[in-house]
Scaffold this active site. Structure first.
Site, short mmCIF file in Angstrom:
data_model
loop_
_atom_site.label_atom_id
_atom_site.label_comp_id
_atom_site.label_asym_id
_atom_site.label_seq_id
_atom_site.Cartn_x
_atom_site.Cartn_y
_atom_site.Cartn_z
N PHE A 113 17.22 31.81 -70.03
CA PHE A 113 16.74 33.18 -69.88
C PHE A 113 17.71 34.10 -70.61
O PHE A 113 18.93 33.98 -70.44
CB PHE A 113 16.69 33.51 -68.38
CG PHE A 113 16.00 34.80 -68.06
CD1 PHE A 113 14.61 34.86 -68.04
CD2 PHE A 113 16.73 35.94 -67.77
CE1 PHE A 113 13.96 36.05 -67.73
CE2 PHE A 113 16.08 37.13 -67.47
CZ PHE A 113 14.70 37.19 -67.44
N ASP A 184 21.97 27.44 -63.42
CA ASP A 184 21.20 28.58 -62.92
C ASP A 184 19.95 28.02 -62.25
O ASP A 184 19.16 27.30 -62.89
CB ASP A 184 20.84 29.51 -64.09
CG ASP A 184 20.20 30.80 -63.59
OD1 ASP A 184 19.49 30.75 -62.57
OD2 ASP A 184 20.40 31.85 -64.22
N TYR A 209 14.39 36.60 -55.27
CA TYR A 209 13.09 37.31 -55.25
C TYR A 209 11.97 36.49 -55.85
O TYR A 209 10.83 36.90 -55.84
CB TYR A 209 13.20 38.67 -55.97
CG TYR A 209 13.83 38.61 -57.33
CD1 TYR A 209 13.11 38.18 -58.44
CD2 TYR A 209 15.18 38.95 -57.51
CE1 TYR A 209 13.70 38.10 -59.68
CE2 TYR A 209 15.78 38.86 -58.76
CZ TYR A 209 15.04 38.44 -59.83
OH TYR A 209 15.63 38.34 -61.06
N LYS A 210 12.28 35.32 -56.41
CA LYS A 210 11.24 34.46 -56.98
C LYS A 210 10.71 33.56 -55.86
O LYS A 210 10.03 34.05 -54.96
CB LYS A 210 11.80 33.70 -58.18
CG LYS A 210 12.10 34.65 -59.35
CD LYS A 210 12.85 34.03 -60.51
CE LYS A 210 13.08 35.08 -61.60
NZ LYS A 210 14.14 34.72 -62.54
N ARG A 356 1.59 32.08 -68.03
CA ARG A 356 2.39 31.31 -67.08
C ARG A 356 1.80 31.40 -65.68
O ARG A 356 1.44 32.49 -65.23
CB ARG A 356 3.80 31.91 -67.12
CG ARG A 356 4.85 31.12 -66.39
CD ARG A 356 6.22 31.69 -66.68
NE ARG A 356 6.42 33.00 -66.07
CZ ARG A 356 7.61 33.50 -65.75
NH1 ARG A 356 8.70 32.82 -66.01
NH2 ARG A 356 7.73 34.68 -65.21
#
Ligand SMILES: *Cc1c(COP(=O)(O)O)cnc(C)c1O
Length: 397
Positions: A113, A184, A209-210, A356
């Protein structure tokens, strides 16, 4: 039927919406609303500043760290919640390069990312000691782990394609040349089983938060291998990471263990929300989540491919080689996703052409998967995506 059916009731999912974007922002856990209210009305309001002691607000970051630790194979006292993931990446890289003096390379891959790469690069430039961030293809990482590498920094599950790195094999390779390994877990924590202890990872970071459903802006977390933590000098040496914050010494002394990775005042209300959100994982075995996630993603791939020839699978076909998401390339992927969203099916788009879809067994059902697959095929077959309103880019894609 899914063993998770009753868990779906824990979430406040809007009527008529098929939510396949929990890999970006998990939905609202019903209990979080009451917890936020309690924290404000029963704690902050009446207790005022005494809440730090009476309501144990100060212990929240470590207590939440331990709860997340259970989902990622980390022992109690090795994971700390706070700040944002980008900040935790900075702390991780700073600690690692300082523990490997003389080595000038931080190795990552171009599937990472961008924020992780930006943070690492910015940090190495500030250090001004000639460090280099080396970014290679994901498949080439192992070949570039050499003795001049201070740390290997990788995201376990690729945010675009869902491709999974072999944590144990790469960690072993890093250790074999004396490098430190930073993982990560942004797209792993709460999505698939992770065993930080088993693979001997040195440092791990992630967000909440995912898949952990902590809400927009929920804090990040950092894990440091217990045998290593005493050697870590925190780069962001804030007062709450000090051994005795309330001694107000003028000199910094790192706190005990993982406490030293704290920086400043924790966001108590957001952490209370996260605490309530994590209840949804109580009694859940991540291996069951993984098994169900594979069923859902396999179903999606086969239904989309059976009904639609114009998309190309961007995720690994082997379910063991991908995380809890499936991505398809479509030349007008942005417009295609907007057309799906207009029908109440929410996934997201990642440039240049990736549609996605995230699958979260705690609340997604097989009916939703079929609904999304047939809508995607219809939108493409009929050219429903080809409207000006679906092509105007919004700020957040
Ligand atoms: C989501 C994500 C981020 C976002 O970082 P924040 O500081 O929380 O905005 C960073 N890295 C990875 C790998 C991610 O998936």
């Amino acid at each position: 039927m899914s063993t998770f059916q009753s868990r779906r009731d824990l979430f406040d999912l809007p009527e008529g919406i098929t939510y396949l974007d929990g890999n970006s922002l998990g939905p609202l856990p019903k209990a979080a609303v009451e917890r936020a209210r309690q924290t404000m009305a029963d704690q902050w309001g009446p207790m005022l500043i005494t809440g730090w002691n009476k309501a144990k607000w100060m212990e929240l970051p470590g207590r939440l760290g331990d709860r997340i630790g259970k989902l990622i194979g980390a022992p109690a006292g090795s994971t700390m919640v706070g700040d944002t993931l980008s900040i935790k990446v900075y702390q991780a890289v700073a600690s690692a390069v300082e523990m490997r003096p003389g080595r000038k390379i931080v190795l990552s891959d171009n599937g990472n990312f961008p924020s992780d790469l930006y943070m690492a690069d910015g940090l190495l430039k500030s250090l001004g000691q000639g460090h280099e961030l080396k970014v290679v293809d994901p498949e080439a990482v192992a070949d570039h782990i050499t003795e001049d590498v201070a740390a290997v920094m990788l995201t376990h599950v690729d945010y675009r394609t869902g491709r999974v790195h072999d944590m144990k094999a790469i960690t072993d390779k890093a250790h074999a040349v004396g490098a430190l390994m930073i993982w990560d877990l942004a797209h792993s924590a709460g999505a698939l089983p992770v065993d930080l202890t088993g693979c001997n990872a040195d440092i791990a970071v992630g967000c909440t938060y995912k898949y952990l459903n902590g809400g927009p802006g929920a804090p990040g977390f950092i894990y440091v291998r217990p045998e290593l933590i005493d050697q870590v000098r925190p780069a962001l040496s804030g007062w709450l990471g000090h051994q005795a914050p309330f001694a107000f010494d003028l000199d910094y002394r790192p706190g005990e263990g993982i406490n030293r990775m704290r920086v400043g005042t924790p966001p108590v209300i957001q952490m209370a929300v996260l605490d309530a959100a994590l209840d949804a994982f109580d009694g859940v075995d991540m291996h069951d989540v993984r098994a169900r996630s594979i069923e859902l993603s396999e179903q999606f791939i086969s239904e989309v491919e059976a009904g639609c020839k114009d998309v190309e699978l961007a995720s690994p076909r082997d379910p063991n080689a991908r995380g809890s998401q499936v991505s398809f390339r479509f030349h007008e992927g942005y417009a295609g996703m907007q057309a799906l969203i207009a029908r109440g099916i929410i996934g997201d788009f990642r440039a240049p052409d990736i549609m996605r879809f995230g699958f979260c067994p705690l609340y997604n059902t097989s009916d939703e998967v079929s609904h999304a697959a047939s809508a995607l095929c219809e939108i493409i077959a009929t050219g429903e995506w080809d409207k000006p309103e679906f092509k105007a880019r919004k700020a957040v894609t």
